[in-house]
Design a protein around this motif. Structure first.
Motif, PDB file in Angstrom:
ATOM      1  N   GLU A  11       0.838  -1.203   0.000  1.00  9.81           N
ATOM      2  CA  GLU A  11       0.000   0.000   0.000  1.00  9.81           C
ATOM      3  C   GLU A  11       0.869   1.248   0.000  1.00  9.81           C
ATOM      4  N   VAL A  12       0.529   2.186  -0.866  1.00 10.74           N
ATOM      5  CA  VAL A  12       1.227   3.469  -0.973  1.00 10.74           C
ATOM      6  C   VAL A  12       0.224   4.579  -0.715  1.00 10.74           C
ATOM      7  N   LYS A  13       0.630   5.544   0.108  1.00 12.39           N
ATOM      8  CA  LYS A  13      -0.162   6.753   0.322  1.00 12.39           C
ATOM      9  C   LYS A  13       0.680   7.920  -0.176  1.00 12.39           C
ATOM     10  N   LEU A  14       0.142   8.679  -1.113  1.00 11.61           N
ATOM     11  CA  LEU A  14       0.830   9.826  -1.699  1.00 11.61           C
ATOM     12  C   LEU A  14       0.049  11.080  -1.385  1.00 11.61           C
ATOM     13  N   SER A  15       0.749  12.099  -0.893  1.00 16.62           N
ATOM     14  CA  SER A  15       0.115  13.366  -0.579  1.00 16.62           C
ATOM     15  C   SER A  15       0.957  14.518  -1.121  1.00 16.62           C
ATOM     16  N   PHE A  16       0.278  15.545  -1.605  1.00 17.54           N
ATOM     17  CA  PHE A  16       0.966  16.754  -2.061  1.00 17.54           C
ATOM     18  C   PHE A  16       0.956  17.832  -0.982  1.00 17.54           C
ATOM     19  N   ALA A  17       0.581  17.464   0.225  1.00 20.18           N
ATOM     20  CA  ALA A  17       0.658  18.368   1.377  1.00 20.18           C
ATOM     21  C   ALA A  17       2.113  18.445   1.851  1.00 20.18           C
ATOM     22  N   ASP A  18       2.376  19.361   2.762  1.00 25.13           N
ATOM     23  CA  ASP A  18       3.739  19.569   3.257  1.00 25.13           C
ATOM     24  C   ASP A  18       4.121  18.495   4.279  1.00 25.13           C
ATOM     25  N   GLN A  19       4.839  17.491   3.802  1.00 25.45           N
ATOM     26  CA  GLN A  19       5.411  16.428   4.625  1.00 25.45           C
ATOM     27  C   GLN A  19       4.416  15.850   5.649  1.00 25.45           C
ATOM     28  N   ASN A  98      10.331  11.834   0.315  1.00 28.28           N
ATOM     29  CA  ASN A  98       9.979  13.124  -0.264  1.00 28.28           C
ATOM     30  C   ASN A  98      10.224  13.070  -1.764  1.00 28.28           C
ATOM     31  N   VAL A  99       9.318  13.682  -2.529  1.00 29.44           N
ATOM     32  CA  VAL A  99       9.475  13.795  -3.972  1.00 29.44           C
ATOM     33  C   VAL A  99       9.718  15.265  -4.291  1.00 29.44           C
ATOM     34  N   TYR A 100      10.731  15.494  -5.127  1.00 26.00           N
ATOM     35  CA  TYR A 100      11.099  16.852  -5.552  1.00 26.00           C
ATOM     36  C   TYR A 100      11.053  16.940  -7.071  1.00 26.00           C
ATOM     37  N   PHE A 101      10.893  18.159  -7.554  1.00 26.25           N
ATOM     38  CA  PHE A 101      11.091  18.457  -8.966  1.00 26.25           C
ATOM     39  C   PHE A 101      12.294  19.388  -9.047  1.00 26.25           C
ATOM     40  N   ALA A 102      13.234  19.064  -9.927  1.00 25.77           N
ATOM     41  CA  ALA A 102      14.447  19.882 -10.053  1.00 25.77           C
ATOM     42  C   ALA A 102      14.741  20.187 -11.509  1.00 25.77           C
ATOM     43  N   THR A 103      15.251  21.381 -11.733  1.00 28.31           N
ATOM     44  CA  THR A 103      15.823  21.714 -13.027  1.00 28.31           C
ATOM     45  C   THR A 103      17.335  21.680 -12.857  1.00 28.31           C
ATOM     46  N   VAL A 104      17.989  21.127 -13.856  1.00 27.25           N
ATOM     47  CA  VAL A 104      19.441  20.929 -13.821  1.00 27.25           C
ATOM     48  C   VAL A 104      20.065  21.858 -14.847  1.00 27.25           C
ATOM     49  N   SER A 105      21.105  22.587 -14.437  1.00 31.13           N
ATOM     50  CA  SER A 105      21.756  23.558 -15.331  1.00 31.13           C
ATOM     51  C   SER A 105      22.898  22.961 -16.132  1.00 31.13           C
ATOM     52  N   ASP A 106      23.604  21.994 -15.563  1.00 32.77           N
ATOM     53  CA  ASP A 106      24.776  21.410 -16.222  1.00 32.77           C
ATOM     54  C   ASP A 106      24.872  19.926 -15.911  1.00 32.77           C
ATOM     55  N   LEU A 107      25.403  19.181 -16.874  1.00 31.82           N
ATOM     56  CA  LEU A 107      25.738  17.776 -16.653  1.00 31.82           C
ATOM     57  C   LEU A 107      27.249  17.632 -16.781  1.00 31.82           C
ATOM     58  N   THR A 108      27.857  17.068 -15.757  1.00 33.94           N
ATOM     59  CA  THR A 108      29.303  16.879 -15.739  1.00 33.94           C
ATOM     60  C   THR A 108      29.602  15.392 -15.776  1.00 33.94           C
ATOM     61  N   GLN A 109      30.487  14.985 -16.673  1.00 41.43           N
ATOM     62  CA  GLN A 109      30.886  13.581 -16.706  1.00 41.43           C
ATOM     63  C   GLN A 109      31.700  13.273 -15.459  1.00 41.43           C
ATOM     64  N   GLN A 110      31.421  12.135 -14.849  1.00 42.66           N
ATOM     65  CA  GLN A 110      32.091  11.753 -13.605  1.00 42.66           C
ATOM     66  C   GLN A 110      32.772  10.401 -13.783  1.00 42.66           C
ATOM     67  N   HIS A 111      33.778  10.147 -12.928  1.00 42.24           N
ATOM     68  CA  HIS A 111      34.463   8.850 -12.947  1.00 42.24           C
ATOM     69  C   HIS A 111      33.567   7.758 -12.399  1.00 42.24           C
ATOM     70  N   THR A 112      32.706   8.124 -11.460  1.00 39.92           N
ATOM     71  CA  THR A 112      31.764   7.165 -10.892  1.00 39.92           C
ATOM     72  C   THR A 112      30.400   7.818 -10.736  1.00 39.92           C
TER      73      THR A 112
END
Length: 164
Positions: A11-19, A98-112
């Protein structure tokens, strides 16, 4: 509040209220956009999914979300907003995320990219995710479509001219 079953019939309960379930959740999940694309990662075991993970000692959930995006995709978060929180009554214990929405400005290649194979850019999320073996179980329940609907409905709040 939305109540439904996840991929494993928990069972999953999802809410868009503040935490509503916890002010200090132990997990985060970040729906990301980079330019005009959705930014996912390829988990080595689970498949394609949005970045996320555990909140480490001494950090807030929001800090964990920003860190997880960087670790799993190389993405530098430009803006991040809380969307909602969900509670899973799992067989092995309860999970609050917690679920977030994010905008990303740059992608950097990483070793890992830690437990992932790095970033995956998609112009759209396929409609058949629920039945597509390339995608993680995390993408296959009601959380993703309901959060995407919430983001779309509140687009003026989340999308700005310079992010679309």
């Amino acid at each position: 509040m939305n109540i439904f079953k996840d991929y494993y019939n928990n069972e999953v309960k999802l809410s868009f209220a503040d935490q509503p379930f916890s002010k200090t959740p132990k997990h985060v999940w970040v729906i990301c956009k980079f330019k005009d694309n959705w930014l996912l990662t390829k988990h080595k075991d689970r498949g394609f999914e949005f970045p996320g993970g555990k909140v480490e000692k001494g950090e807030t959930a929001k800090q964990a979300a920003i860190r997880e995006v960087m670790e799993e995709t190389g993405g530098k978060v430009k803006e991040i907003a809380y969307i909602g929180q969900y509670f899973v009554a799992g067989k092995g214990g309860n999970i609050i995320k917690n679920v977030y929405f994010a905008t990303v400005s740059d992608l950097t290649q990483q070793h890992t990219y830690f437990e992932t194979d790095g970033p995956l850019l998609l112009d759209s999320i396929p409609n058949d995710v629920k039945h597509n073996d390339l995608y993680s179980f995390i993408m296959k329940d009601g959380v993703l479509p309901q959060c995407m609907g919430y983001i779309e409905k509140n687009a003026d709040k989340f999308f700005h001219k310079n992010n679309t």
